[in-house]
Design a protein around this motif. Structure first.
Motif, PDB file in Angstrom:
ATOM      1  N   PHE A  35     -36.020 -16.696  33.007  1.00  0.00           N
ATOM      2  CA  PHE A  35     -36.432 -16.451  31.624  1.00  0.00           C
ATOM      3  C   PHE A  35     -37.018 -15.054  31.460  1.00  0.00           C
ATOM      4  CE2 PHE A  35     -36.733 -21.216  31.590  1.00  0.00           C
ATOM      5  CZ  PHE A  35     -35.506 -21.337  30.994  1.00  0.00           C
ATOM      6  N   PHE A  74     -28.593 -22.662  34.910  1.00  0.00           N
ATOM      7  CA  PHE A  74     -27.674 -23.712  35.339  1.00  0.00           C
ATOM      8  C   PHE A  74     -27.444 -23.628  36.835  1.00  0.00           C
ATOM      9  CE2 PHE A  74     -26.196 -24.741  31.119  1.00  0.00           C
ATOM     10  CZ  PHE A  74     -25.923 -26.068  31.295  1.00  0.00           C
ATOM     11  N   MET A  77     -30.529 -24.671  38.754  1.00  0.00           N
ATOM     12  CA  MET A  77     -30.867 -26.088  38.677  1.00  0.00           C
ATOM     13  C   MET A  77     -29.824 -26.944  39.370  1.00  0.00           C
ATOM     14  SD  MET A  77     -32.441 -26.640  34.948  1.00  0.00           S
ATOM     15  CE  MET A  77     -33.936 -25.855  34.428  1.00  0.00           C
ATOM     16  N   MET A  84     -38.419 -29.980  39.784  1.00  0.00           N
ATOM     17  CA  MET A  84     -39.587 -30.454  39.059  1.00  0.00           C
ATOM     18  C   MET A  84     -40.762 -30.536  40.014  1.00  0.00           C
ATOM     19  SD  MET A  84     -38.252 -32.682  36.061  1.00  0.00           S
ATOM     20  CE  MET A  84     -37.909 -34.275  36.657  1.00  0.00           C
TER      21      MET A  84
ATOM     22  N   LEU B 191     -33.104 -24.916  26.529  1.00  0.00           N
ATOM     23  CA  LEU B 191     -33.199 -25.080  27.976  1.00  0.00           C
ATOM     24  C   LEU B 191     -34.645 -24.916  28.432  1.00  0.00           C
ATOM     25  CD1 LEU B 191     -31.123 -25.763  30.011  1.00  0.00           C
ATOM     26  CD2 LEU B 191     -30.874 -23.391  30.565  1.00  0.00           C
ATOM     27  N   ILE B 192     -35.354 -23.932  27.834  1.00  0.00           N
ATOM     28  CA  ILE B 192     -36.763 -23.757  28.167  1.00  0.00           C
ATOM     29  C   ILE B 192     -37.528 -25.030  27.846  1.00  0.00           C
ATOM     30  CG2 ILE B 192     -38.856 -22.547  27.522  1.00  0.00           C
ATOM     31  CD1 ILE B 192     -37.280 -20.077  27.084  1.00  0.00           C
ATOM     32  N   TYR B 195     -36.746 -27.784  30.306  1.00  0.00           N
ATOM     33  CA  TYR B 195     -37.313 -27.590  31.639  1.00  0.00           C
ATOM     34  C   TYR B 195     -38.828 -27.725  31.614  1.00  0.00           C
ATOM     35  CZ  TYR B 195     -39.391 -24.881  35.365  1.00  0.00           C
ATOM     36  OH  TYR B 195     -40.188 -24.474  36.354  1.00  0.00           O
ATOM     37  N   ASN B 198     -41.217 -31.018  31.856  1.00  0.00           N
ATOM     38  CA  ASN B 198     -41.333 -31.704  33.133  1.00  0.00           C
ATOM     39  C   ASN B 198     -41.097 -33.203  32.980  1.00  0.00           C
ATOM     40  OD1 ASN B 198     -41.630 -31.668  35.818  1.00  0.00           O
ATOM     41  ND2 ASN B 198     -43.831 -31.991  35.796  1.00  0.00           N
ATOM     42  N   ASN B 199     -40.016 -33.534  32.327  1.00  0.00           N
ATOM     43  CA  ASN B 199     -39.685 -34.928  32.072  1.00  0.00           C
ATOM     44  C   ASN B 199     -38.187 -35.046  32.306  1.00  0.00           C
ATOM     45  OD1 ASN B 199     -38.666 -37.130  30.557  1.00  0.00           O
ATOM     46  ND2 ASN B 199     -40.513 -37.150  29.326  1.00  0.00           N
ATOM     47  N   LYS B 200     -37.777 -36.173  32.881  1.00  0.00           N
ATOM     48  CA  LYS B 200     -36.355 -36.263  33.226  1.00  0.00           C
ATOM     49  C   LYS B 200     -35.471 -36.328  31.994  1.00  0.00           C
ATOM     50  CE  LYS B 200     -37.429 -38.541  37.506  1.00  0.00           C
ATOM     51  NZ  LYS B 200     -37.741 -39.845  38.071  1.00  0.00           N
ATOM     52  N   TYR B 201     -35.946 -37.014  30.961  1.00  0.00           N
ATOM     53  CA  TYR B 201     -35.131 -37.108  29.747  1.00  0.00           C
ATOM     54  C   TYR B 201     -34.932 -35.726  29.139  1.00  0.00           C
ATOM     55  CZ  TYR B 201     -36.529 -42.007  29.925  1.00  0.00           C
ATOM     56  OH  TYR B 201     -36.768 -43.287  30.302  1.00  0.00           O
ATOM     57  N   LEU B 203     -35.156 -32.886  30.589  1.00  0.00           N
ATOM     58  CA  LEU B 203     -34.362 -32.010  31.468  1.00  0.00           C
ATOM     59  C   LEU B 203     -32.877 -32.282  31.276  1.00  0.00           C
ATOM     60  CD1 LEU B 203     -34.702 -29.900  33.670  1.00  0.00           C
ATOM     61  CD2 LEU B 203     -34.358 -31.700  35.307  1.00  0.00           C
ATOM     62  N   VAL B 204     -32.505 -33.553  31.323  1.00  0.00           N
ATOM     63  CA  VAL B 204     -31.084 -33.868  31.139  1.00  0.00           C
ATOM     64  C   VAL B 204     -30.648 -33.477  29.737  1.00  0.00           C
ATOM     65  CG1 VAL B 204     -29.399 -35.709  31.149  1.00  0.00           C
ATOM     66  CG2 VAL B 204     -31.193 -35.689  32.836  1.00  0.00           C
ATOM     67  N   PHE B 207     -30.179 -29.741  29.531  1.00  0.00           N
ATOM     68  CA  PHE B 207     -28.939 -29.359  30.200  1.00  0.00           C
ATOM     69  C   PHE B 207     -27.729 -29.596  29.324  1.00  0.00           C
ATOM     70  CE2 PHE B 207     -30.772 -29.117  34.390  1.00  0.00           C
ATOM     71  CZ  PHE B 207     -30.010 -28.109  34.896  1.00  0.00           C
ATOM     72  N   ARG B 208     -27.724 -30.811  28.778  1.00  0.00           N
ATOM     73  CA  ARG B 208     -26.572 -31.159  27.941  1.00  0.00           C
ATOM     74  C   ARG B 208     -26.487 -30.218  26.752  1.00  0.00           C
ATOM     75  NH1 ARG B 208     -26.706 -37.556  27.050  1.00  0.00           N
ATOM     76  NH2 ARG B 208     -26.082 -38.230  29.110  1.00  0.00           N
TER      77      ARG B 208
ATOM     78  N   PHE C   4     -31.519 -38.231  41.200  1.00  0.00           N
ATOM     79  CA  PHE C   4     -32.826 -38.819  40.923  1.00  0.00           C
ATOM     80  C   PHE C   4     -32.699 -40.088  40.096  1.00  0.00           C
ATOM     81  CE2 PHE C   4     -32.973 -37.307  36.644  1.00  0.00           C
ATOM     82  CZ  PHE C   4     -32.542 -36.002  36.655  1.00  0.00           C
ATOM     83  N   GLU C  28     -24.535 -36.253  36.040  1.00  0.00           N
ATOM     84  CA  GLU C  28     -24.407 -37.232  34.967  1.00  0.00           C
ATOM     85  C   GLU C  28     -23.822 -38.540  35.458  1.00  0.00           C
ATOM     86  OE1 GLU C  28     -24.614 -37.324  31.455  1.00  0.00           O
ATOM     87  OE2 GLU C  28     -25.686 -35.442  31.251  1.00  0.00           O
TER      88      GLU C  28
END
Lengths: 93, 409, 364
Positions: A35, A74, A77, A84, B191-192, B195, B198-201, B203-204, B207-208, C4, C28
């Motif tokens: 960033f 990308f 990660m 994390m 994306l920021i 990221y 700090n949560n998986k939902y 983050l995914v 990404f998407r 994960f 995914e």
């Protein structure tokens, strides 16, 4: 005394750019480094604007600020094992 | 030919600002009798540079208020009311009659009969009252920067987006490119956000969102390139001017306007619209916040008005996208002027350009609303397949077709 | 990205109820899944041992809150078998009508929640709109809109209200018209809907039988098992209907499960119409059961979600000695890792929505 505003703006932008690029190198967290890289690239774009080349500025924003850091993040990660901070990645039982 | 209601927003504002500054100046000069140093202040206020800067600030404020207060609330109201009707229900109803004090809350105007225009305002007030929670392990600075980045990049679009041939902040030669660049900044913010929480939902979801927006901005830009082959300019005002004439094909004048959607650009129009639906994150492509599997996607951890901003600015992006589609392909603000009245020497066209433009924007918005509330969402890999395997080849084909027509005349 | 685990639940929009689906993702793609249930365990089998036979009916209503009557009915049937009494004929016909009305209401609730799972909120509101018709009918019969307490040991609580037949026919006609003309537009005929459901969450017939999957989920694999046909209870023998099976071959995917349930809506309307024609217009609808009973009773019925089974033992007291409930969703849940593995993360909702989970009966 005539103040050369363009020169002052150039120096400020250059300072931002240098700080940004140094932070890219020394930052331990790779995502943050990406960033900072985005910030560096945007400042470079603004310097283009200072040279009155608007088209290059916009392309710089479009490609280098919008796409390249995202691709780098990308890459980071998708390859690094841990992104994390929290430890609990093991299987639940 | 069409005529704008405001021939030149900047000039109008400058006249007004100069008049107001003149009044202030005369007051200061009057005061400078007892207090001599004020004379210098008065002289400084009269400088052309000062007036220009103040005018710019005023113009920016006017456009931002016009966009966020008037159009944002209207487009949100249109969406919520329209999809409620689609689902056989009344939808939102909070209106001015719902206010709990005397002149409004009357017995014969019960609150469930309102039009609901103030519902979004009420929601905003509610969101402002809520606590702003930052997750404990979140990357706090980046978590807070990202809504600002998303909001500012969206507002940047409106800095150059003209609402008529005179109603804009600035008119750049590269206006369309600027808008696309501003659109392309959003994936970074998303994306920021994904990221940093700090949560998986998130983050995914982040990404998407980034993968989708990135892959759909390529066909978007390619479709614009196909158009630019025809227009030869990236200035939105000039692009609209080119469409403000009857369509001439094969030597005959057809009873159609020369919008770019009629003709070889039709393919580009389809591609651009589909890409824009993805940029708006609306339902067939609303994978980023697929609320069924990823609670709220990348916005999961935001609360209070920070959530409100990232949520409401989706509608601003929709507004910008509709405006962009109508400028590029649907003739922008061109439309007939039936009569021109003269009010105190100022010509007022009846059905000015602004009305034609708003009509197009809201028609497109209503179309997207109906579309997105009648289909399920597409899976992320299917979205990327559509983007990379369909839209990009077709947009290259659109460039080829456009170049072919250009060469053949 | 490393592999994960993502917790889908216990508080998650995907779970219709309180349970947790742990999903292990690689990017995914789902590599593993673990259902975690028991959040709603209320100890039904134990509670029922300390209540009288007739009073337990109130509990069984709450087993599944969208399909109350079918569960109460299964319990009543088991107790009746243990006591050796039989419902009068009119009572049996009324039971059939109430069961099918409840099945339609339950399937509509499932369809309503399947819509927003896929991002189609319009489906939710359309289905709930039509569910209202059937809730009104059930309300006319039983007096309640939720946890309808209608079947009794020995019959049903009360006779059908006046004019019920006409109202029922009118509602069904209206519903069938919507089912033919409106619903296909947003469900089967929508290309996006088929993209999301076809080919995901496939389950072979062998796997389905091995894991104890029953009901519409098993029929979606092409297996012709419908207890209303194979082991008829009440008056299902006299009704002419087709068990809905997925006939286009292949292994059962989400779309097959959707189609089977969707066609069952139509078939249930058909059953109700026939039952209204064939039922005796007057007569007793209930017999008085004995207070105490001894013996074993066992009843299995075709619930909205699969085979519901009640096993009741009486030891001569006025309350059961032991009650065993077989919940169809509990068994289906064991098969979810097979359904999920290899699919995409976004398909979790498309798959788990299509198997129709009801946590109340799963956790008992």
């Amino acid at each position: 005394m005539a103040v050369d505003w363009e020169l002052i703006a150039f120096f400020i932008l250059s300072a931002f750019e240098i700080i940004g690029s140094v932070l890219v190198v020394i930052n331990k967290r790779l995502v943050r480094a990406a960033f900072w890289l985005a910030m560096t690239l945007v400042t470079i774009g603004v310097i283009y604007l200072l040279f009155l080349s608007e088209f290059v500025f916009l392309i710089q924003i479009l490609v280098y600020a919008g796409a390249v850091p995202v691709l780098m993040v990308f890459g980071i990660m998708l390859t690094r094992r841990k992104i994390m901070d929290e430890p609990g990645q093991e299987a639940p039982e | 030919m069409s005529a704008p209601l405001i021939p030149n927003l900047f000039a109008v504002c400058k006249v007004l600002v100069a008049a107001i500054i003149g009044i202030v100046q005369s007051i200061i000069y009057a005061l400078s009798g007892p207090i001599p140093p004020l004379r210098g202040l008065g002289d400084w206020l009269g400088l052309d540079a000062v007036i220009t800067v103040v005018t710019y600030l005023i113009v920016v404020t006017i456009v931002v208020l016009w966009v966020t207060v008037l159009n944002l609330f209207t487009v949100m109201w249109v969406e919520r009311k329209l999809y409620s009707r689609l689902q056989d229900r009344y939808g939102i109803m909070i209106s001015i009659w719902s206010l709990p004090f005397w002149p409004f809350n009357r017995v014969h105007r019960p609150t469930h009969k309102g039009l609901g225009y103030l519902q979004n305002l009420a929601d905003g007030v509610k969101l402002i009252q809520k606590e702003n929670i930052t997750p404990r392990n979140a990357d706090s600075a980046m978590f807070h920067i990202s809504p600002v980045l998303i909001a500012s990049s969206t507002l940047m679009v409106f800095a150059v987006l003209p609402w008529s041939s005179g109603f804009y902040v600035a008119n750049l030669d590269l206006g369309i490119l600027f808008i696309l660049a501003a659109f392309s900044l959003a994936p970074l913010g998303i994306l920021i956000a994904g990221y940093a929480a700090n949560n998986k939902y998130t983050l995914v979801g982040g990404f998407r969102a980034a993968a989708m927006l990135l892959s759909y901005s390529i066909p978007m830009v390619l479709a614009v390139i196909a158009l630019v082959v025809f227009t030869g300019t990236l200035d939105p005002v000039k692009i609209v001017q080119q469409q403000d004439r009857p369509l001439v094909a094969f030597g005959t004048t057809l009873p159609l306007p020369a919008w770019y959607v009629f003709g070889p650009q039709f393919l580009g129009f389809l591609i651009f619209s589909v890409a824009m639906i993805a940029e708006m994150e609306r339902v067939p492509f609303d994978i980023p916040e697929a609320e069924a599997e990823l609670v709220e996607g990348w916005t999961t951890e935001y609360s209070g008005m920070r959530f409100g901003i990232v949520f409401a600015f989706k509608w601003l992006r929709m507004l910008a996208a509709c405006a962009l589609i109508s400028i590029l392909y649907l003739g922008g603000w061109s439309g007939p002027v039936f009569t021109t009245l003269s009010v105190g020497g100022i010509p007022v066209p009846i059905v000015p350009e602004e009305i034609w433009f708003l009509l197009r924007i809201y028609f497109l918005a209503a179309f997207f609303v109906v579309l997105s509330w009648s289909v399920p969402r597409v899976r992320i890999d299917q979205i990327l397949n559509i983007g990379w395997k369909r839209l990009i080849p077709y947009s290259l084909l659109a460039i080829l077709v456009a170049a072919g027509f250009r060469v053949l005349g | 990205m490393p592999e994960f685990w993502i917790n889908m639940g216990p508080q998650h929009p995907m779970t219709h109820g309180l349970w947790n689906m742990k999903v292990k993702v690689d990017g995914e793609t789902i590599t593993d899944a673990k259902p975690e249930i028991g959040y709603l365990h209320r100890g039904y089998e134990k509670i029922m041992e300390v209540r009288e036979f007739q009073k337990n009916v109130v509990l069984t209503d709450r087993l599944c809150y969208v399909s109350s009557i079918t569960w109460s009915h299964a319990y009543c049937l088991a107790v009746e078998k243990m006591m050796g009494i039989e419902t009068p004929e009119r009572g049996q016909w009324i039971r059939v009508i109430s069961l099918e009305l409840q099945r339609i209401a339950s399937h509509l609730m499932w369809l309503a929640s399947y819509g927003p799972d896929l991002g189609l909120l319009t489906g939710l509101l359309w289905c709930l709109r039509e569910r209202e018709l059937f809730l009104d009918l059930i309300q006319l019969m039983s007096g309640a809109r939720m946890n309808q307490n209608y079947p009794r040991v020995g019959g049903v609580r009360n006779d059908l209200p006046e004019n019920f037949e006409a109202m029922c026919k009118r509602s069904i006609e209206h519903f069938l018209e919507k089912l033919e003309n409106e619903y296909p537009k947003i469900f089967h005929e929508s290309k996006v809907f088929r993209m999301r459901t076809e080919g995901v969450g496939t389950l072979s017939a062998v796997d389905a039988i091995n894991w104890g999957v029953t009901g519409p989920n098993l029929r979606a694999c092409g297996v012709n098992v419908d207890l209303r046909r194979l082991d008829p209870y009440e008056t299902y023998e006299e009704i002419d209907f087709e068990p809905q099976i997925w006939q286009d071959g292949g292994v059962g995917d989400s779309y097959a499960r959707f189609v089977v349930r969707f066609n069952e809506l139509r078939e249930s309307c058909n059953i109700i119409r026939q039952a209204l024609e064939k039922m005796p217009k007057t007569g007793p609808y209930r017999v008085k059961p004995p207070r105490r009973a001894e013996g074993e009773g066992y009843a299995k019925t075709e619930d909205s979600r699969g085979e519901a089974l009640f096993y009741v033992i009486g030891d001569g007291d006025d309350r059961p000695y032991r009650v065993k409930i077989r919940s169809p969703v509990f068994c289906t849940m064991a098969a979810t890792p097979i359904l999920l593995r290899g699919n995409k993360l976004a398909d979790v909702v498309s798959i788990l929505g299509s198997v129709d989970v009801c946590v109340g009966e799963m956790d008992k």
